[in-house]
Motif scaffolding. Sequence first.
Motif, PDB file in Angstrom:
ATOM      1  N   ASN A  22       0.835  -1.193   0.000  1.00 38.47           N
ATOM      2  CA  ASN A  22       0.000   0.000   0.000  1.00 38.47           C
ATOM      3  C   ASN A  22       0.876   1.251   0.000  1.00 38.47           C
ATOM      4  OD1 ASN A  22      -2.027   1.837   0.102  1.00 38.47           O
ATOM      5  ND2 ASN A  22      -2.597   1.435   2.233  1.00 38.47           N
ATOM      6  N   GLU A  23       0.901   1.938  -1.132  1.00 31.89           N
ATOM      7  CA  GLU A  23       1.637   3.193  -1.262  1.00 31.89           C
ATOM      8  C   GLU A  23       0.759   4.382  -0.894  1.00 31.89           C
ATOM      9  OE1 GLU A  23       4.837   3.333  -1.858  1.00 31.89           O
ATOM     10  OE2 GLU A  23       5.089   1.208  -2.315  1.00 31.89           O
ATOM     11  N   GLY A  24      -0.535   4.106  -0.677  1.00 34.56           N
ATOM     12  CA  GLY A  24      -1.454   5.169  -0.271  1.00 34.56           C
ATOM     13  C   GLY A  24      -1.554   5.216   1.241  1.00 34.56           C
ATOM     14  N   ASP A  25      -2.659   5.777   1.709  1.00 35.17           N
ATOM     15  CA  ASP A  25      -2.869   5.790   3.152  1.00 35.17           C
ATOM     16  C   ASP A  25      -3.973   4.805   3.508  1.00 35.17           C
ATOM     17  OD1 ASP A  25      -5.389   7.061   2.785  1.00 35.17           O
ATOM     18  OD2 ASP A  25      -4.476   9.044   2.917  1.00 35.17           O
ATOM     19  N   ALA A  26      -4.301   4.740   4.798  1.00 43.08           N
ATOM     20  CA  ALA A  26      -5.270   3.751   5.262  1.00 43.08           C
ATOM     21  C   ALA A  26      -6.661   3.973   4.660  1.00 43.08           C
ATOM     22  CB  ALA A  26      -5.345   3.779   6.788  1.00 43.08           C
ATOM     23  N   PHE A  27      -7.005   5.230   4.386  1.00 43.85           N
ATOM     24  CA  PHE A  27      -8.337   5.539   3.880  1.00 43.85           C
ATOM     25  C   PHE A  27      -8.419   5.506   2.356  1.00 43.85           C
ATOM     26  CE2 PHE A  27      -7.928   7.515   8.034  1.00 43.85           C
ATOM     27  CZ  PHE A  27      -9.014   6.936   8.685  1.00 43.85           C
ATOM     28  N   HIS A  28      -7.290   5.675   1.710  1.00 39.17           N
ATOM     29  CA  HIS A  28      -7.235   5.650   0.244  1.00 39.17           C
ATOM     30  C   HIS A  28      -6.079   4.750  -0.191  1.00 39.17           C
ATOM     31  CE1 HIS A  28      -9.177   9.502   1.292  1.00 39.17           C
ATOM     32  NE2 HIS A  28      -9.980   9.161   0.292  1.00 39.17           N
ATOM     33  N   PRO A  29      -6.285   3.437  -0.124  1.00 41.49           N
ATOM     34  CA  PRO A  29      -5.189   2.535  -0.485  1.00 41.49           C
ATOM     35  C   PRO A  29      -4.807   2.665  -1.953  1.00 41.49           C
ATOM     36  CG  PRO A  29      -7.205   1.297  -0.074  1.00 41.49           C
ATOM     37  CD  PRO A  29      -7.491   2.728   0.264  1.00 41.49           C
ATOM     38  N   ASN A  30      -3.540   2.499  -2.194  1.00 44.79           N
ATOM     39  CA  ASN A  30      -2.991   2.512  -3.544  1.00 44.79           C
ATOM     40  C   ASN A  30      -2.033   1.334  -3.622  1.00 44.79           C
ATOM     41  OD1 ASN A  30      -1.976   3.087  -6.059  1.00 44.79           O
ATOM     42  ND2 ASN A  30      -0.718   4.793  -5.377  1.00 44.79           N
ATOM     43  N   LEU A  31      -2.607   0.160  -3.877  1.00 40.03           N
ATOM     44  CA  LEU A  31      -1.807  -1.061  -3.878  1.00 40.03           C
ATOM     45  C   LEU A  31      -0.970  -1.148  -5.141  1.00 40.03           C
ATOM     46  CD1 LEU A  31      -4.433  -3.637  -2.523  1.00 40.03           C
ATOM     47  CD2 LEU A  31      -2.688  -2.378  -1.242  1.00 40.03           C
ATOM     48  N   GLN A  32       0.329  -1.347  -4.933  1.00 38.63           N
ATOM     49  CA  GLN A  32       1.271  -1.491  -6.043  1.00 38.63           C
ATOM     50  C   GLN A  32       1.817  -2.917  -6.043  1.00 38.63           C
ATOM     51  OE1 GLN A  32       1.914   1.044  -8.328  1.00 38.63           O
ATOM     52  NE2 GLN A  32       0.193   1.951  -7.221  1.00 38.63           N
ATOM     53  N   VAL A  33       1.877  -3.508  -7.226  1.00 34.93           N
ATOM     54  CA  VAL A  33       2.378  -4.878  -7.351  1.00 34.93           C
ATOM     55  C   VAL A  33       3.882  -4.890  -7.137  1.00 34.93           C
ATOM     56  CG1 VAL A  33       2.631  -6.860  -8.895  1.00 34.93           C
ATOM     57  CG2 VAL A  33       0.533  -5.488  -8.955  1.00 34.93           C
ATOM     58  N   GLU A  34       4.320  -5.724  -6.192  1.00 32.60           N
ATOM     59  CA  GLU A  34       5.750  -5.920  -5.957  1.00 32.60           C
ATOM     60  C   GLU A  34       6.246  -7.215  -6.586  1.00 32.60           C
ATOM     61  OE1 GLU A  34       6.760  -3.664  -1.815  1.00 32.60           O
ATOM     62  OE2 GLU A  34       6.615  -5.832  -1.768  1.00 32.60           O
ATOM     63  N   LYS A  35       5.414  -8.218  -6.538  1.00 32.07           N
ATOM     64  CA  LYS A  35       5.845  -9.518  -7.058  1.00 32.07           C
ATOM     65  C   LYS A  35       4.607 -10.322  -7.416  1.00 32.07           C
ATOM     66  CE  LYS A  35       8.680 -13.469  -5.776  1.00 32.07           C
ATOM     67  NZ  LYS A  35      10.078 -13.385  -6.076  1.00 32.07           N
ATOM     68  N   LYS A  36       4.727 -11.045  -8.524  1.00 30.22           N
ATOM     69  CA  LYS A  36       3.657 -11.931  -8.963  1.00 30.22           C
ATOM     70  C   LYS A  36       4.287 -13.286  -9.272  1.00 30.22           C
ATOM     71  CE  LYS A  36       0.095 -12.485 -12.471  1.00 30.22           C
ATOM     72  NZ  LYS A  36      -0.546 -11.907 -13.656  1.00 30.22           N
ATOM     73  N   VAL A  37       3.707 -14.343  -8.709  1.00 29.90           N
ATOM     74  CA  VAL A  37       4.233 -15.685  -8.932  1.00 29.90           C
ATOM     75  C   VAL A  37       3.083 -16.593  -9.362  1.00 29.90           C
ATOM     76  CG1 VAL A  37       5.383 -17.683  -7.888  1.00 29.90           C
ATOM     77  CG2 VAL A  37       6.003 -15.372  -7.158  1.00 29.90           C
ATOM     78  N   VAL A  38       3.289 -17.302 -10.460  1.00 34.26           N
ATOM     79  CA  VAL A  38       2.351 -18.321 -10.901  1.00 34.26           C
ATOM     80  C   VAL A  38       3.119 -19.630 -10.908  1.00 34.26           C
ATOM     81  CG1 VAL A  38       0.882 -19.133 -12.786  1.00 34.26           C
ATOM     82  CG2 VAL A  38       1.057 -16.684 -12.315  1.00 34.26           C
ATOM     83  N   ASP A  39       2.579 -20.623 -10.229  1.00 34.12           N
ATOM     84  CA  ASP A  39       3.253 -21.912 -10.117  1.00 34.12           C
ATOM     85  C   ASP A  39       3.278 -22.614 -11.469  1.00 34.12           C
ATOM     86  OD1 ASP A  39       4.431 -24.222  -9.251  1.00 34.12           O
ATOM     87  OD2 ASP A  39       2.750 -24.897  -8.040  1.00 34.12           O
ATOM     88  N   LYS A  40       4.449 -22.706 -12.039  1.00 32.42           N
ATOM     89  CA  LYS A  40       4.610 -23.338 -13.348  1.00 32.42           C
ATOM     90  C   LYS A  40       4.605 -24.871 -13.251  1.00 32.42           C
ATOM     91  CE  LYS A  40       6.342 -19.481 -15.675  1.00 32.42           C
ATOM     92  NZ  LYS A  40       5.338 -18.537 -15.332  1.00 32.42           N
ATOM     93  N   HIS A  41       4.800 -25.385 -12.045  1.00 32.90           N
ATOM     94  CA  HIS A  41       4.841 -26.841 -11.858  1.00 32.90           C
ATOM     95  C   HIS A  41       3.472 -27.433 -11.620  1.00 32.90           C
ATOM     96  CE1 HIS A  41       8.935 -25.529 -10.676  1.00 32.90           C
ATOM     97  NE2 HIS A  41       9.218 -26.493 -11.504  1.00 32.90           N
ATOM     98  N   ASN A  42       2.468 -26.589 -11.510  1.00 35.73           N
ATOM     99  CA  ASN A  42       1.135 -27.065 -11.187  1.00 35.73           C
ATOM    100  C   ASN A  42       0.264 -27.017 -12.438  1.00 35.73           C
ATOM    101  OD1 ASN A  42      -1.210 -27.783  -9.944  1.00 35.73           O
ATOM    102  ND2 ASN A  42      -1.130 -26.210  -8.368  1.00 35.73           N
ATOM    103  N   PRO A  43       0.182 -28.112 -13.185  1.00 38.12           N
ATOM    104  CA  PRO A  43      -0.601 -28.090 -14.417  1.00 38.12           C
ATOM    105  C   PRO A  43      -2.089 -27.955 -14.128  1.00 38.12           C
ATOM    106  CG  PRO A  43       0.100 -30.314 -13.927  1.00 38.12           C
ATOM    107  CD  PRO A  43       0.755 -29.418 -12.917  1.00 38.12           C
TER     108      PRO A  43
END
Length: 151
Positions: A22-43
């Motif tokens: 959350n780069e915003g404040d508690a009342f106005h959240p501004n969620l920024q993606v830091e990391k995204k993981v998709v399990d490549k081993h799970n077909p």
Amino acid sequence: MLVPHDTVVVVADGRKMLFLRNEGDAFHPNLQVEKKVVDKHNPDHNQQATDLAGGAMGTRTAGAQWGAGNMEEVDFHQLEEDRFAAETAELLKKRALANDFESLIIVAPPRTLGELRKHYHKEVSDRLKAEIDKNLTGHTVPQIEALLQAE
């Protein structure tokens, strides 16, 4: 729910994980993606078979030389999802020990939350402010922000 500034929000299920801050404040959240993981081993579950249940040779039962012991099917798909949850917990541990976050909110389906809890390190537990038992991995970041505010 208020999401304080700099809180890390982890949105996960058994196959996907999204780290948001959350780069915003508690009342106005501004969620920024830091990391995204998709399990490549799970077909896809349609491609992954379960082992057939069968009798256990050598299992003795009263009155029979060889009993047909019932064994449950092995759900390889669920095992992979549990493994992914354990890996997610390990990543949280590493980040907590590196003081990467002070406040943490985890959003995951009930089964995934249960598996994550088995693997929480004390440093992760100490920083955990909330757990929300919902599957939001298919939602956009603005939708996640809105749903968190509605909690």
